[in-house]
Write an enzyme that holds these catalytic residues in place. Structure first.
Site, PDB file in Angstrom:
ATOM      1  CG  ASP A   1       6.381  -3.219  16.035  1.00 51.01           C
ATOM      2  OD1 ASP A   1       5.768  -3.064  17.101  1.00 51.01           O
ATOM      3  OD2 ASP A   1       6.980  -4.273  15.734  1.00 51.01           O
TER       4      ASP A   1
ATOM      5  CG  HIS B   1       0.041  -7.138  23.870  1.00 55.66           C
ATOM      6  ND1 HIS B   1       1.170  -7.902  23.718  1.00 55.66           N
ATOM      7  CD2 HIS B   1       0.277  -6.350  24.949  1.00 55.66           C
ATOM      8  CE1 HIS B   1       2.043  -7.605  24.667  1.00 55.66           C
ATOM      9  NE2 HIS B   1       1.521  -6.658  25.429  1.00 55.66           N
TER      10      HIS B   1
ATOM     11  N   GLY C   1       0.814  -1.209   0.000  1.00 58.86           N
ATOM     12  CA  GLY C   1       0.000   0.000   0.000  1.00 58.86           C
ATOM     13  C   GLY C   1       0.845   1.255   0.000  1.00 58.86           C
TER      14      GLY C   1
ATOM     15  CG  HIS D   1      -5.916 -21.990  48.843  1.00 58.38           C
ATOM     16  ND1 HIS D   1      -4.612 -21.547  48.911  1.00 58.38           N
ATOM     17  CD2 HIS D   1      -5.974 -23.140  49.559  1.00 58.38           C
ATOM     18  CE1 HIS D   1      -3.910 -22.389  49.647  1.00 58.38           C
ATOM     19  NE2 HIS D   1      -4.722 -23.358  50.060  1.00 58.38           N
TER      20      HIS D   1
ATOM     21  N   GLY E   1      17.031  -5.554  18.501  1.00 56.39           N
ATOM     22  CA  GLY E   1      15.786  -4.801  18.390  1.00 56.39           C
ATOM     23  C   GLY E   1      15.219  -4.814  16.985  1.00 56.39           C
TER      24      GLY E   1
ATOM     25  CG  LEU F   1      16.853 -12.357  28.398  1.00 55.19           C
ATOM     26  CD1 LEU F   1      15.944 -11.627  29.370  1.00 55.19           C
ATOM     27  CD2 LEU F   1      17.847 -13.212  29.155  1.00 55.19           C
ATOM     28  CD  GLU F   2      10.544 -14.541  24.223  1.00 51.49           C
ATOM     29  OE1 GLU F   2       9.605 -14.121  24.920  1.00 51.49           O
ATOM     30  OE2 GLU F   2      10.457 -14.676  22.974  1.00 51.49           O
TER      31      GLU F   2
ATOM     32  N   GLY G   1      22.775  -8.750  22.020  1.00 46.63           N
ATOM     33  CA  GLY G   1      21.606  -8.134  22.633  1.00 46.63           C
ATOM     34  C   GLY G   1      20.980  -9.060  23.660  1.00 46.63           C
TER      35      GLY G   1
ATOM     36  CG  LEU H   1       5.194  -4.891  23.579  1.00 49.52           C
ATOM     37  CD1 LEU H   1       4.641  -4.605  24.971  1.00 49.52           C
ATOM     38  CD2 LEU H   1       6.081  -6.119  23.602  1.00 49.52           C
TER      39      LEU H   1
END
Length: 573
Positions: free
Chosen positions: A407, A416, A203, A543, A361, A271-272, A265, A414
Site C-alpha cells: 500500500d 496479496h 523504523g 464434475h 479508501g 459493500l462488504e 463509499g 491489496l
C-alpha cells in the site's frame, strides 16, 4: 494446492544450531512431522519448524525409504542463526513493516538464504491481519450463515425449516478478534521459527543501508524494503469519534449494531460492511460521490451485483454527492451528514442517522520514514517506485538498494499484491530478474454472493484495443447452467471473459456468484503464465463442481487462432 509432505527425524546433539533449507531429493517421499507448523493465510503458504527443534550439523534426515541423509547437505541456513550477512552489513535484508507484504518478503528471503530482520512499530500482521481482510472475513462468515438461515424460502427449497434465528453481538465480535489473534500469532511464530529477527519500534531510514528503530537502535543492511502499509482515508469535514462516526478499524470491533448506518463509499470495504450490517438487522444508506454504485467494478458485473446485493435488501443510496460534513452523535442528537452535489457543489440534503462508516479508501502510512534523508519526495503520500519496486528520488533517479512494496507505493492496494511485490524484490536482490505483472493479480469482494476479477474491465480493454488496433470479444456463462450451483440453490451469477480473438490472449475475467473469490485464480494463473484460451479450453474440470463455470466460459470463447503461441513478455503495470 496441497504441499508435499516429508517425514523427518532428527538425531539428538549437544549443538544448539540447526541448518535450514529446502530438501532436495529426486525421490517422491511421503512424510509426516508432528513438530511441523503449516501456516496458510492471506495467500501465503510457508512451513516452519517449532522453535524448540534443534540439532547439530550431523543430524539425520530420515526419508520414507528408511535411508538417512546428512542434513548438512540438505538444509542450508540456521533457524537460530538466520544465515550470514553480506560483508560489512548487519543483515542482508531489513524490512520495515511486518504486515502481509513484509511477512511474505521475509519468508522468501530466508528461503533464499538471506540474513533477515523485520521492524514493526505496531502489532505483527499489519492492517490485513489486525484491522482488515482477516477480521472482516470472520464477520462476513457470520453474515453469510445468518443470511442463509433467515431466508425462509431458501431453506424450504432444501426441505429445511428454521423456526427462528438470533445472534450474540459479543460472540460475533469475539469470533473476529479471536481469528485475528490466531493469525497474528501464526505469522509471528512463522518468522521466529525460521530465524527472522523481529525488531520492535518504528523504523526510520537514516541514509543508505542504515535504519533506526525503537529507542535509538540502528541496524545496517545491504538492502532495505519499505512495507509500512496504509491507514483509513478520512476526507476533510468528517469528524471521526470512533463510536458513531467510524472507519473500518472501528467497525471490525463491532461494538454496537446501529439501526441505521450511512456508509460513505461503495467500493470493496463499503459493500462488504453493507453485507454484514444488513444481515445483523441494520438499515444502510450508501453515499457515493460518483454517478453509479460500485464504480471500480466491471459495469455489467456492477449492474447485476446491485440487483442482487442492494435492491432486495434494506439499502438505499444517494449517488453523485459528497459527504462534506459529518458530525458524530452527541447530547442526544443523531449523527448528521451534509450532502453536497458533486457537480454544482451546492448543499443538496442533510441526513440524520445512528452511525456513519467512512469507507472512502485508504491512505499510505509513510510519515516518519526519514525519506528526506535520501532525497525522496512522496506523491500524495505514496513512495514513488519503478516496475521493480525500486524507490525513485526527487531527481528521478533510482535509490540503490531501497525498495517499497504494498500500500505504501500505491500500485495495487491489496495484501496479496504486497506479498507478491515483496517476493519479486527478493528475487531481484538475489540475482534473478523478476517483474510482477499486476494485471495477473486477482481481487475479490467477499459479499454474498462474492465478486472477483482479474485483468481489465470491458471498457478498459476496449480503450486499449482502440489505441493498439486489435479486436476485443466477450464470452459469458451463467451459474444457472452449473450443476453444483443449482444443487446449492445458488444459480444467481455470471462469469465474463474478455479476450483477443486474434491470439486467444485473456485480457480480463470477472465473476459474480457463489465462491467467485475461489474461482478467479484459474484465470489469474492463466494470465500470469501466458496461457491462451485455445490451450486452457482443453483442461479437464471435475464434475459437478463450480470450476465448470470457468470451463464453460473458455469453451464459449471463439478465437481465430488455432495454433498455440506464448504471450509476449508482459509489461508491468
Amino acid at each position: 494446492m496441497q504441499s508435499s509432505v516429508v517425514s523427518l527425524s532428527f538425531s539428538p546433539s549437544p549443538s544448539p544450531s540447526i541448518t535450514r533449507s529446502r530438501i532436495h531429493t529426486s525421490e517422491s517421499v511421503a512424510m509426516g512431522l508432528s513438530n511441523q507448523l503449516n501456516y496458510r493465510f492471506c495467500g501465503l503458504r510457508r512451513e516452519a519448524l517449532f522453535r524448540s527443534l534443534r540439532c547439530s550439523d550431523s543430524c539425520g534426515v530420515r526419508l520414507g525409504s528408511g535411508r538417512t541423509v546428512n542434513s548438512k547437505k540438505r538444509i542450508c541456513a540456521s533457524l537460530s542463526g538466520n544465515g550470514s550477512p553480506s560483508k560489512g552489513f548487519g543483515y542482508d535484508l531489513v524490512i520495515i513493516g511486518a504486515g502481509v507484504g513484509g511477512h511474505g518478503a521475509a519468508l522468501h528471503a530466508v528461503e533464499k538464504g538471506l540474513k533477515t530482520a523485520i521492524i514493526e512499530g505496531d502489532v505483527m500482521g499489519g492492517t490485513c491481519v489486525n484491522r482488515g481482510c482477516v477480521p472482516s472475513k470472520a464477520l462476513l462468515a457470520v453474515s453469510g450463515r445468518l443470511r442463509e438461515l433467515q431466508n425462509e424460502n431458501h431453506m424450504k427449497s432444501f426441505g429445511l425449516q428454521v423456526d427462528s434465528t438470533s445472534y450474540s453481538r459479543q460472540g460475533v465480535a469475539d469470533h473476529a478478534n479471536g481469528l485475528a489473534m490466531k493469525i497474528r500469532n501464526n505469522l509471528t511464530n512463522s518468522l521466529k521459527g525460521l530465524g527472522v529477527d523481529i525488531l520492535t519500534g518504528f523504523g526510520t531510514i537514516l541514509g543508505p543501508h542504515k535504519v533506526k528503530y525503537g529507542n535509538g537502535n540502528t541496524v545496517t543492511a545491504k538492502d532495505i524494503i519499505i512495507a509500512t502499509g496504509s491507514l483509513p482515508f478520512v476526507p476533510k469535514g468528517i469528524e471521526v469519534d470512533g463510536k458513531t462516526v467510524i472507519t473500518s478499524d472501528h467497525a471490525l470491533k463491532l461494538e454496537f449494531v446501529p439501526d441505521w448506518i450511512a456508509i460513505v463509499g461503495s467500493g470493496y470495504i463499503g459493500l462488504e460492511f453493507s453485507d454484514v450490517y444488513t444481515a445483523l438487522g441494520s438499515e444502510v444508506t450508501f453515499i457515493e460521490a460518483l454517478d453509479q454504485l460500485m464504480p471500480g467494478f466491471d459495469p455489467e458485473i456492477s449492474k447485476l451485483a446491485q440487483r442482487v446485493l442492494i435492491n432486495p435488501r434494506k439499502i438505499d443510496y444517494q449517488t453523485g454527492v459528497f459527504a462534506t460534513k459529518i458530525t458524530p452523535a452527541r447530547d442526544g442528537k443523531p449523527v448528521t451528514i451534509e450532502l453536497t452535489d458533486a457537480k454544482t457543489k451546492e448543499l443538496k440534503d442533510t441526513l440524520e442517522v445512528d452511525a456513519a462508516l467512512i469507507a472512502t479508501g485508504r491512505a499510505p502510512f509513510t510519515k516518519g520514514l526519514g525519506l528526506e534523508n535520501i532525497n525522496v519526495v512522496t506523491e500524495r503520500g505514496f513512495v514513488p517506485v519503478d516496475e521493480n519496486m525500486r524507490v525513485i528520488d526527487a531527481n528521478a533517479n533510482v535509490v540503490p538498494h531501497l525498495y517499497c512494496i504494498g500500500d505504501a507505493n500505491g500500485k495495487m492496494m491489496l495484501a496479496h499484491a504486497a506479498s507478491a511485490q515483496g517476493i519479486s524484490v527478493v528475487e531481484q536482490v538475489t540475482g534473478n530478474n523478476h517483474v510482477l505483472n499486476h494485471l495477473s493479480v486477482p481481487a475479490a469482494c467477499f459479499t454474498h454472493p462474492e465478486i472477483s476479477m482479474v485483468g481489465l474491465t470491458e471498457p478498459q480493454a476496449r480503450e486499449k484495443a482502440e489505441k493498439e488496433g486489435f479486436e476485443v470479444r466477450v464470452a459469458k456463462t451463467s451459474f444457472k447452467a452449473n450443476t453444483k450451483a443449482l444443487a446449492e440453490n445458488e444459480g444467481e451469477g455470471l462469469a465474463k471473459l474478455i479476450f483477443r480473438p486474434d491470439s486467444g490472449e485473456i485480457l480480463g475475467v470477472h465473476i459474480f456468484g457463489i465462491h467467485a473469490a475461489d474461482l478467479i485464480h484459474e484465470a489469474s494463473n492463466a494470465i500470469a503464465l501466458g496461457t491462451r484460451i485455445q490451450d486452457i479450453k482443453f483442461a479437464v474440470h471435475a464434475h459437478p463442481t463450480l470450476s465448470e463455470v470457468l470451463d464453460e466460459l473458455y469453451k464459449a470463447a471463439k478465437v481465430n487462432a488455432h495454433v498455440s503461441s506464448p504471450v509476449k513478455e508482459t509489461v508491468a503495470v
